[in-house]
Design a protein around this motif. Sequence first.
Motif, PDB file in Angstrom:
ATOM      1  N   GLU A   1      -0.374  19.363   3.797  1.00 31.18           N
ATOM      2  CA  GLU A   1      -1.036  18.678   2.936  1.00 31.18           C
ATOM      3  C   GLU A   1      -1.637  17.637   3.738  1.00 31.18           C
ATOM      4  O   GLU A   1      -3.021  17.423   3.437  1.00 31.18           O
ATOM      5  CB  GLU A   1      -0.087  18.038   1.831  1.00 31.18           C
ATOM      6  CG  GLU A   1       0.904  19.086   1.108  1.00 31.18           C
ATOM      7  CD  GLU A   1       0.080  19.778   0.152  1.00 31.18           C
ATOM      8  OE1 GLU A   1      -1.161  19.963  -0.011  1.00 31.18           O
ATOM      9  OE2 GLU A   1       0.557  20.718  -0.843  1.00 31.18           O
ATOM     10  N   LEU A   2      -0.950  16.629   4.684  1.00 28.23           N
ATOM     11  CA  LEU A   2      -1.499  15.700   5.318  1.00 28.23           C
ATOM     12  C   LEU A   2      -1.948  16.308   6.786  1.00 28.23           C
ATOM     13  O   LEU A   2      -1.700  16.149   7.748  1.00 28.23           O
ATOM     14  CB  LEU A   2      -0.638  14.823   5.660  1.00 28.23           C
ATOM     15  CG  LEU A   2       0.060  13.907   4.360  1.00 28.23           C
ATOM     16  CD1 LEU A   2       0.778  12.852   4.953  1.00 28.23           C
ATOM     17  CD2 LEU A   2      -1.377  13.134   3.653  1.00 28.23           C
TER      18      LEU A   2
ATOM     19  N   VAL B   1      -0.570   7.415   5.370  1.00 28.55           N
ATOM     20  CA  VAL B   1       0.032   7.367   4.413  1.00 28.55           C
ATOM     21  C   VAL B   1       1.590   6.966   4.256  1.00 28.55           C
ATOM     22  O   VAL B   1       2.378   7.270   5.362  1.00 28.55           O
ATOM     23  CB  VAL B   1      -0.054   8.832   3.623  1.00 28.55           C
ATOM     24  CG1 VAL B   1       1.017   9.025   2.347  1.00 28.55           C
ATOM     25  CG2 VAL B   1      -1.291   9.269   3.217  1.00 28.55           C
TER      26      VAL B   1
ATOM     27  N   LYS C   1      -8.347  12.236   8.324  1.00 27.25           N
ATOM     28  CA  LYS C   1      -8.880  11.469   7.117  1.00 27.25           C
ATOM     29  C   LYS C   1      -8.254  10.970   5.887  1.00 27.25           C
ATOM     30  O   LYS C   1      -8.275  10.144   5.117  1.00 27.25           O
ATOM     31  CB  LYS C   1     -10.124  12.420   6.355  1.00 27.25           C
ATOM     32  CG  LYS C   1     -11.306  12.392   7.143  1.00 27.25           C
ATOM     33  CD  LYS C   1     -12.377  13.402   6.427  1.00 27.25           C
ATOM     34  CE  LYS C   1     -13.395  14.231   7.559  1.00 27.25           C
ATOM     35  NZ  LYS C   1     -14.022  15.286   6.697  1.00 27.25           N
ATOM     36  N   LYS C   2      -7.036  11.726   6.098  1.00 29.66           N
ATOM     37  CA  LYS C   2      -5.860  11.526   4.869  1.00 29.66           C
ATOM     38  C   LYS C   2      -4.828  10.424   5.427  1.00 29.66           C
ATOM     39  O   LYS C   2      -4.023  10.042   4.512  1.00 29.66           O
ATOM     40  CB  LYS C   2      -5.346  12.680   4.377  1.00 29.66           C
ATOM     41  CG  LYS C   2      -6.441  13.700   3.689  1.00 29.66           C
ATOM     42  CD  LYS C   2      -5.709  15.025   3.346  1.00 29.66           C
ATOM     43  CE  LYS C   2      -6.483  16.018   2.789  1.00 29.66           C
ATOM     44  NZ  LYS C   2      -5.982  17.486   2.652  1.00 29.66           N
ATOM     45  N   LEU C   3      -4.941   9.878   6.435  1.00 32.09           N
ATOM     46  CA  LEU C   3      -3.990   9.207   7.109  1.00 32.09           C
ATOM     47  C   LEU C   3      -4.602   7.717   7.437  1.00 32.09           C
ATOM     48  O   LEU C   3      -5.835   7.761   7.321  1.00 32.09           O
ATOM     49  CB  LEU C   3      -3.626   9.665   8.419  1.00 32.09           C
ATOM     50  CG  LEU C   3      -3.012  11.075   8.388  1.00 32.09           C
ATOM     51  CD1 LEU C   3      -2.816  11.708   9.953  1.00 32.09           C
ATOM     52  CD2 LEU C   3      -1.772  11.180   7.770  1.00 32.09           C
TER      53      LEU C   3
ATOM     54  N   LEU D   1       4.811   6.671   1.921  1.00 28.98           N
ATOM     55  CA  LEU D   1       5.551   7.176   0.788  1.00 28.98           C
ATOM     56  C   LEU D   1       6.962   6.728   0.683  1.00 28.98           C
ATOM     57  O   LEU D   1       7.658   6.567   1.730  1.00 28.98           O
ATOM     58  CB  LEU D   1       5.638   8.581   0.604  1.00 28.98           C
ATOM     59  CG  LEU D   1       4.315   9.625   0.923  1.00 28.98           C
ATOM     60  CD1 LEU D   1       4.368  10.839   1.139  1.00 28.98           C
ATOM     61  CD2 LEU D   1       3.357   9.309  -0.253  1.00 28.98           C
TER      62      LEU D   1
ATOM     63  N   GLN E   1       3.197   4.245  -1.504  1.00 23.55           N
ATOM     64  CA  GLN E   1       3.148   4.876  -2.943  1.00 23.55           C
ATOM     65  C   GLN E   1       4.674   5.489  -3.125  1.00 23.55           C
ATOM     66  O   GLN E   1       5.138   6.162  -2.310  1.00 23.55           O
ATOM     67  CB  GLN E   1       2.125   6.111  -2.830  1.00 23.55           C
ATOM     68  CG  GLN E   1       0.820   5.682  -2.367  1.00 23.55           C
ATOM     69  CD  GLN E   1      -0.154   6.919  -1.999  1.00 23.55           C
ATOM     70  OE1 GLN E   1      -0.055   7.760  -2.729  1.00 23.55           O
ATOM     71  NE2 GLN E   1      -0.867   6.986  -0.559  1.00 23.55           N
ATOM     72  N   GLU E   2       4.833   5.118  -4.573  1.00 24.03           N
ATOM     73  CA  GLU E   2       6.205   5.499  -4.986  1.00 24.03           C
ATOM     74  C   GLU E   2       6.152   6.953  -5.299  1.00 24.03           C
ATOM     75  O   GLU E   2       5.305   7.684  -5.898  1.00 24.03           O
ATOM     76  CB  GLU E   2       6.806   4.891  -6.066  1.00 24.03           C
ATOM     77  CG  GLU E   2       7.893   5.304  -6.426  1.00 24.03           C
ATOM     78  CD  GLU E   2       8.879   4.400  -7.641  1.00 24.03           C
ATOM     79  OE1 GLU E   2       7.815   3.459  -8.139  1.00 24.03           O
ATOM     80  OE2 GLU E   2       9.933   4.445  -7.665  1.00 24.03           O
ATOM     81  N   ILE E   3       7.316   7.765  -4.768  1.00 26.35           N
ATOM     82  CA  ILE E   3       7.301   9.194  -5.108  1.00 26.35           C
ATOM     83  C   ILE E   3       8.976   9.401  -5.580  1.00 26.35           C
ATOM     84  O   ILE E   3       9.883   8.365  -5.632  1.00 26.35           O
ATOM     85  CB  ILE E   3       7.180   9.987  -3.945  1.00 26.35           C
ATOM     86  CG1 ILE E   3       8.036   9.804  -2.948  1.00 26.35           C
ATOM     87  CG2 ILE E   3       5.795   9.943  -3.486  1.00 26.35           C
ATOM     88  CD1 ILE E   3       8.074  10.987  -1.669  1.00 26.35           C
ATOM     89  N   LEU E   4       9.283  10.511  -5.703  1.00 23.65           N
ATOM     90  CA  LEU E   4      10.824  10.676  -6.057  1.00 23.65           C
ATOM     91  C   LEU E   4      11.274  12.072  -5.368  1.00 23.65           C
ATOM     92  O   LEU E   4      10.731  13.192  -6.163  1.00 23.65           O
ATOM     93  CB  LEU E   4      11.178  10.562  -7.699  1.00 23.65           C
ATOM     94  CG  LEU E   4      12.694  10.546  -7.952  1.00 23.65           C
ATOM     95  CD1 LEU E   4      13.446   9.753  -7.208  1.00 23.65           C
ATOM     96  CD2 LEU E   4      12.869  10.710  -9.546  1.00 23.65           C
TER      97      LEU E   4
ATOM     98  N   GLY F   1       0.681  -1.216  -0.070  1.00 16.75           N
ATOM     99  CA  GLY F   1       0.053  -0.047   0.024  1.00 16.75           C
ATOM    100  C   GLY F   1       0.750   1.224   0.051  1.00 16.75           C
ATOM    101  O   GLY F   1       0.214   2.335   0.087  1.00 16.75           O
TER     102      GLY F   1
ATOM    103  N   VAL G   1      13.357  16.508   3.945  1.00 19.35           N
ATOM    104  CA  VAL G   1      12.404  16.839   2.627  1.00 19.35           C
ATOM    105  C   VAL G   1      11.130  16.271   2.642  1.00 19.35           C
ATOM    106  O   VAL G   1      10.068  17.040   2.398  1.00 19.35           O
ATOM    107  CB  VAL G   1      13.248  16.477   1.436  1.00 19.35           C
ATOM    108  CG1 VAL G   1      12.508  16.573   0.221  1.00 19.35           C
ATOM    109  CG2 VAL G   1      14.609  16.928   1.299  1.00 19.35           C
TER     110      VAL G   1
ATOM    111  N   LEU H   1       7.503  18.042   2.689  1.00 17.78           N
ATOM    112  CA  LEU H   1       6.641  18.062   1.620  1.00 17.78           C
ATOM    113  C   LEU H   1       5.230  17.751   2.091  1.00 17.78           C
ATOM    114  O   LEU H   1       4.230  18.175   1.380  1.00 17.78           O
ATOM    115  CB  LEU H   1       7.017  16.816   0.896  1.00 17.78           C
ATOM    116  CG  LEU H   1       6.642  16.481  -0.704  1.00 17.78           C
ATOM    117  CD1 LEU H   1       6.768  17.470  -1.573  1.00 17.78           C
ATOM    118  CD2 LEU H   1       7.357  15.078  -1.140  1.00 17.78           C
ATOM    119  N   VAL H   2       5.025  16.990   2.956  1.00 22.13           N
ATOM    120  CA  VAL H   2       3.671  16.678   3.416  1.00 22.13           C
ATOM    121  C   VAL H   2       2.952  17.687   4.690  1.00 22.13           C
ATOM    122  O   VAL H   2       1.764  17.751   4.524  1.00 22.13           O
ATOM    123  CB  VAL H   2       3.422  15.156   4.300  1.00 22.13           C
ATOM    124  CG1 VAL H   2       4.114  14.144   3.285  1.00 22.13           C
ATOM    125  CG2 VAL H   2       4.224  15.249   5.614  1.00 22.13           C
TER     126      VAL H   2
END
Lengths: 567, 567
Positions: B121-122, B130, B126-128, B132, B67-70, B65, B113, B117-118
């Motif tokens: 945003e997070l 996560v 409800k968005k948790l 990455l 999610q790939e980022i860079l 589950g 970093v 980044l989050v």
Amino acid sequence: MRQQFLFSPTLRDVPQGADIPSHQLMLRAGLIRQTASGIYSYLPLGKRVLNHVEKIIREEMNKSGAQEILMPAVQPSELWEESGRLDDYGPELMRLNDRNDREFVLGPTHEEVITSLVRDELNSYKKLPVNLYQIQTKYRDERRPRFGVLRSREFIMKDAYSFNPDTESLAQSYDAMYEAYSNIFRRCGLDFRAVKADAGAIGGKGGTHEFMVLSDVGEDTIAYSDASDYAANLEIADLPDTFSESAVPDEEITSVHTPAARSMDEVSTYLSVMHDQLIKSILFIVDDEPVLFICRGDHELNDVKIGNALDAGTTRLAEEEEIRNLFGTEPGFIGPVGIPENVKVMADYAVKGISSGVCGANETDTHLLHVHPKRDVHIDQYGDFRFVKEGDPAPDGGGTIQFAKGIEVGHVFKLGTKYSEALGAYYLDENGSSRPLLMGCYGIGVSRTLAAVIEQHHDEDGLIWPRSVAPFDLHLLVLNSKQEDQAELGESLYDNLRQQGYDVLFDDRNERAGVKFKDADLVGLPVRITCGKKADEGIVEVKTRETGEMEEVHADRLVDYLNALFR
Amino acid sequence: MRQQFLFSPTLRDVPQGADIPSHQLMLRAGLIRQTASGIYSYLPLGKRVLNHVEKIIREEMNKSGAQEILMPAVQPSELWEESGRLDDYGPELMRLNDRNDREFVLGPTHEEVITSLVRDELNSYKKLPVNLYQIQTKYRDERRPRFGVLRSREFIMKDAYSFNPDTESLAQSYDAMYEAYSNIFRRCGLDFRAVKADAGAIGGKGGTHEFMVLSDVGEDTIAYSDASDYAANLEIADLPDTFSESAVPDEEITSVHTPAARSMDEVSTYLSVMHDQLIKSILFIVDDEPVLFICRGDHELNDVKIGNALDAGTTRLAEEEEIRNLFGTEPGFIGPVGIPENVKVMADYAVKGISSGVCGANETDTHLLHVHPKRDVHIDQYGDFRFVKEGDPAPDGGGTIQFAKGIEVGHVFKLGTKYSEALGAYYLDENGSSRPLLMGCYGIGVSRTLAAVIEQHHDEDGLIWPRSVAPFDLHLLVLNSKQEDQAELGESLYDNLRQQGYDVLFDDRNERAGVKFKDADLVGLPVRITCGKKADEGIVEVKTRETGEMEEVHADRLVDYLNALFR
């Protein structure tokens, strides 16, 4: 993937400082975020697209016979000294020292590293040709990073380097890359042109093409023929010698007072002469010698062509002081008639066609009328020294030149022996003679390609992904997740479609329908499937993002329908 | 791929400076080459293995589950100032300035970093949660790079960061990563242990495990139970309190002259006393207060455990001058009996079991005999302050401790709120209260994993790849390429096997059979197929690299045979 947990923060408004659609949409749809000026992080949606683009590149590169490697980003400065580029590169080259005070650079390109890697190894013609590529992070400390990932300071490139025993083999490697690149950009859904280009600072002579994605936001101008395949970067698009010598005019040269008329526009207006009868004169200093270049008043001299034509060490514009010393007059009034003998005169082809021209008289506030190039000027050489204009004839004889803007996404070069000689990469040929390896280098801007795809695939509502690179295939929406039949249908389709091999983004968030539709348009997956009011009948709505076409489809037939759509 | 054109320069001899099998074999088989000290280029065979390892990682991470980022390698120093790590990191952190003299670091890790980044945003529960992750290049300016890609300065890591609303959610993310890592290393063919470890400099409290590949060249020592699942890094492997208080001896404390006997060995020899009756005393300065730690003479005090037990700001060994001032004697003769009141005494559990001990008398060249811990020493606290030894009881009550060497290939951490608090990453919980995000971080050394696979899979002839990560599946050899039947059979098998989905390395070079066999063993593909003398009968020899088993198989049956072998 359930959208609720997807880390893709969207923005309703256009972010400040984002001037072009791809930059705006990559921020708005949550594909990237800026970490520092010109330095970006790819969020899950962006990384998914990157992965698809990289996969296409890998497949086509492998098919071409190229072999994947991976070189480091941190490179010893010594290698750049060996090639002579350490000083040439200027402030775009990022440098650092390690704990032992040894200097390194962050590689903007890898000619030095790869040449040092193969020297001593590719030492026999039997092992050639070899083409090595990598998909890797590059650095260029841009003076003015902008346009998001189109011009950033840390970016991803695919670079490849071929090592060939002879020019025929190099041509084959070059052609194979040309074809691979064409396949790659076609598969990414891009409308592009391969255009002839200038070899520039990377060094080396011979063929070079840029792969340009046609786009209004492009920083390069492409000159292409409206009737043939011809296409070239504006700075090198060549012009044929289509002018025949003009008739000698009846009038003799006449001097005329032109107070304060220096520019072509001022002279044209003051004397009521068309621009194409004016002669523009610009003094260059070529390896310390003065050379006067002349062209028509409606044309622009092209310093790339001039540099290439001269084969000189250094070419530069003359300083005002140098002009005064040589011509005894103010800049703005110089001309090619009656000049000092040590000043060579080089004329653009189009000058030939001027019959009764106007040029500076080498006397302040004075011009000459009725100038005939052959009668009145000692021209050492005619040549192609100017920029093309729209309407010029194409050099291949087919049609006329048109302009378009392009984003450079790829570049293929014949490098020759510049790096193999500098770094000592030699092989033994069939006769046992030692020869420098011939090299080609071939680059694709991977992160740029992503931006270019967006420039060509979007509308006012958001992104429109080609399926080949889309972050997901399908966007599955449950309009009202509190309605049991909608939620149930959504869940069963989510399972079923994934089992069928589709990548599905599932929006069962507790949001208003309007928000979901807006987000779906913004994210721009190829097909949207909505479980709405007819869920109780088992009917969903299927919308194709690109065309906007909608159709109601029964859930039982959905897989067949999609398979047909995607075939 | 035809071996003739594969860029994999092999070496016959063991290269200088390569001290361990994986480093030697990666150089000898042409997987890597050094570009600078601790900086390597991966050649095609090495890159193919890297790609397989990365694919396995990606599949298992996605399945979990995540999610790939860079994220970028170049990170603004300001972020490291915010977290407080800019100074902590020391010379391992590589730094550089851009053209505008803004300072950046080359990231050794990405907590700063990703947290930046989050944040913003997070911002809602409800968005948790996560999680990455990225597969990306990291930098650590090692004082002494060595062992090839096992300890290099530029290396590839998979790092993941989870963001959780509460400890239960964090535990779930942690367990999911633990499972994913187990799957990844198992699929790579590794024999590994997940061991409890110290959180160290990365910060944060709570659970942490290291994934250790068992190998004699490992730099870490694993303490594991011979009868249970228990395994821990030597530095934190804990010990139960299994000692009961010893009987008080009949004798009273006696002082004895021990000229020049300072070390445990010297005292033991001089007095003919076993090490386990000696009391070792070491003075620490804890937040400016003196604390005397004592343990048995056959044990070693463990500063990691001491540091963890104290929960102090700073803990350090006392200087000799401090010892002289406090105890009025030379270091080497201090002991816990009759010491100044301001010196606390902390004793390791095992001290309890000493009945008639020997310790320094706080007087030069003098020791005390018949010391009983309870009777004669004011012990403030007993605790687990020493390193485990082989033979010690396992803390879970099952069996005794054994040691093994391990290569750390992965690490999972519960970070807590260190970075979210420092960088301001807060979310609103269900009650609308603002809370810092709980974080976990999870790393895999990708390039290290490759080296670890080799350490466990090689013999004196070369590499022995597990199929899951092998650069090619099959090595197809034509023994004598001048023999037409051998060459023809080879070519047809090369086509046919590739069509069947096998990755084939085809050796039809004009080399002696011995050279080809040696190279095949060195490169170590799972299965070798040789077209030799029986090619005219359509018979090839199939050899399994791992077992050395050979069998003659008819070409018509070869695909079936291989399919069965690889199933």
